[in-house]
Design a protein around this motif. Structure first.
Motif, PDB file in Angstrom:
ATOM      1  N   THR A 136      49.770  87.853  32.716  1.00 21.03           N
ATOM      2  CA  THR A 136      50.077  87.086  33.908  1.00 21.03           C
ATOM      3  C   THR A 136      48.805  86.420  34.420  1.00 21.03           C
ATOM      4  O   THR A 136      47.748  87.025  34.438  1.00 21.03           O
ATOM      5  N   ALA A 140      46.228  84.440  37.205  1.00 14.10           N
ATOM      6  CA  ALA A 140      45.723  84.798  38.530  1.00 14.10           C
ATOM      7  C   ALA A 140      46.553  84.175  39.654  1.00 14.10           C
ATOM      8  O   ALA A 140      46.791  84.819  40.680  1.00 14.10           O
ATOM      9  N   ASP A 186      49.775  83.367  39.586  1.00  8.73           N
ATOM     10  CA  ASP A 186      51.046  84.074  39.654  1.00  8.73           C
ATOM     11  C   ASP A 186      50.870  85.440  40.305  1.00  8.73           C
ATOM     12  O   ASP A 186      51.677  85.856  41.137  1.00  8.73           O
ATOM     13  N   ILE A 187      49.799  86.136  39.960  1.00  5.51           N
ATOM     14  CA  ILE A 187      49.535  87.439  40.565  1.00  5.51           C
ATOM     15  C   ILE A 187      49.314  87.291  42.066  1.00  5.51           C
ATOM     16  O   ILE A 187      49.852  88.071  42.856  1.00  5.51           O
ATOM     17  N   ARG A 227      52.670  86.777  43.732  1.00  8.10           N
ATOM     18  CA  ARG A 227      53.462  88.003  43.740  1.00  8.10           C
ATOM     19  C   ARG A 227      52.897  89.034  44.715  1.00  8.10           C
ATOM     20  O   ARG A 227      53.651  89.691  45.440  1.00  8.10           O
ATOM     21  N   VAL A 228      51.578  89.184  44.751  1.00  4.15           N
ATOM     22  CA  VAL A 228      50.956  90.121  45.690  1.00  4.15           C
ATOM     23  C   VAL A 228      51.192  89.659  47.126  1.00  4.15           C
ATOM     24  O   VAL A 228      51.480  90.482  48.007  1.00  4.15           O
ATOM     25  N   ALA A 232      53.019  96.746  43.494  1.00  2.00           N
ATOM     26  CA  ALA A 232      52.344  95.851  42.550  1.00  2.00           C
ATOM     27  C   ALA A 232      52.355  96.459  41.150  1.00  2.00           C
ATOM     28  O   ALA A 232      52.597  95.744  40.163  1.00  2.00           O
ATOM     29  N   LEU A 264      54.176  94.334  38.396  1.00  4.13           N
ATOM     30  CA  LEU A 264      53.290  93.724  37.414  1.00  4.13           C
ATOM     31  C   LEU A 264      53.142  94.566  36.149  1.00  4.13           C
ATOM     32  O   LEU A 264      52.579  94.111  35.163  1.00  4.13           O
ATOM     33  N   ALA A 277      44.892  90.705  44.970  1.00  4.46           N
ATOM     34  CA  ALA A 277      45.330  90.002  43.756  1.00  4.46           C
ATOM     35  C   ALA A 277      44.253  90.073  42.678  1.00  4.46           C
ATOM     36  O   ALA A 277      44.557  90.223  41.497  1.00  4.46           O
ATOM     37  N   ALA A 334      44.433  93.445  41.084  1.00 10.14           N
ATOM     38  CA  ALA A 334      45.571  93.478  40.161  1.00 10.14           C
ATOM     39  C   ALA A 334      45.268  92.698  38.880  1.00 10.14           C
ATOM     40  O   ALA A 334      45.595  93.144  37.780  1.00 10.14           O
ATOM     41  N   HIS A 335      44.628  91.558  39.024  1.00 15.39           N
ATOM     42  CA  HIS A 335      44.289  90.745  37.860  1.00 15.39           C
ATOM     43  C   HIS A 335      43.287  91.473  36.969  1.00 15.39           C
ATOM     44  O   HIS A 335      43.404  91.453  35.746  1.00 15.39           O
ATOM     45  N   ALA A 337      45.065  94.045  35.068  1.00 19.19           N
ATOM     46  CA  ALA A 337      45.800  93.440  33.951  1.00 19.19           C
ATOM     47  C   ALA A 337      44.874  93.140  32.791  1.00 19.19           C
ATOM     48  O   ALA A 337      45.212  93.386  31.632  1.00 19.19           O
TER      49      ALA A 337
END
Length: 87
Positions: free
Chosen positions: A2, A4, A6-7, A10-11, A50, A54, A74, A77-78, A81
């Motif tokens: 995914t 950055a 998009d994350i 979503r976050v 998340a 994700l 975010a 989260a990135h 990922a």
């Protein structure tokens, strides 16, 4: 993987849901505790949601740092990922 943007989208939606605010009121620079009045359990809930959405583990301790913003969430989260895809 995914991307950055998009994350971040979503976050932001997750934070808006947990803060019980319209997504339009949440900016990338909104601070979880200071601006959105979230407590520590709500911050952990952001990490849990998340992770579920994700599909990657997120260290909720990183989200409890003072001044944590939506964009930094975010980024965490990135980074998770990216780390997950390397392992």
């Amino acid at each position: 993987m995914t991307n950055a943007v998009d994350i971040l989208r979503r976050v932001t939606a997750i934070v808006a849901a947990i803060a019980d605010r319209p997504v339009e009121e949440i900016t990338s620079e909104s601070r979880l505790v200071e601006d959105l009045d979230l407590d520590s359990l709500q911050v952990v809930e952001i990490a849990v949601r998340a992770e579920e959405e994700l599909g990657m583990p997120i260290d909720d301790a990183l989200l409890t740092e003072p001044g944590m913003t939506v964009v930094r969430c975010a980024q965490v989260a990135h980074e998770a990922a990216a780390h997950t895809s390397l392992t």
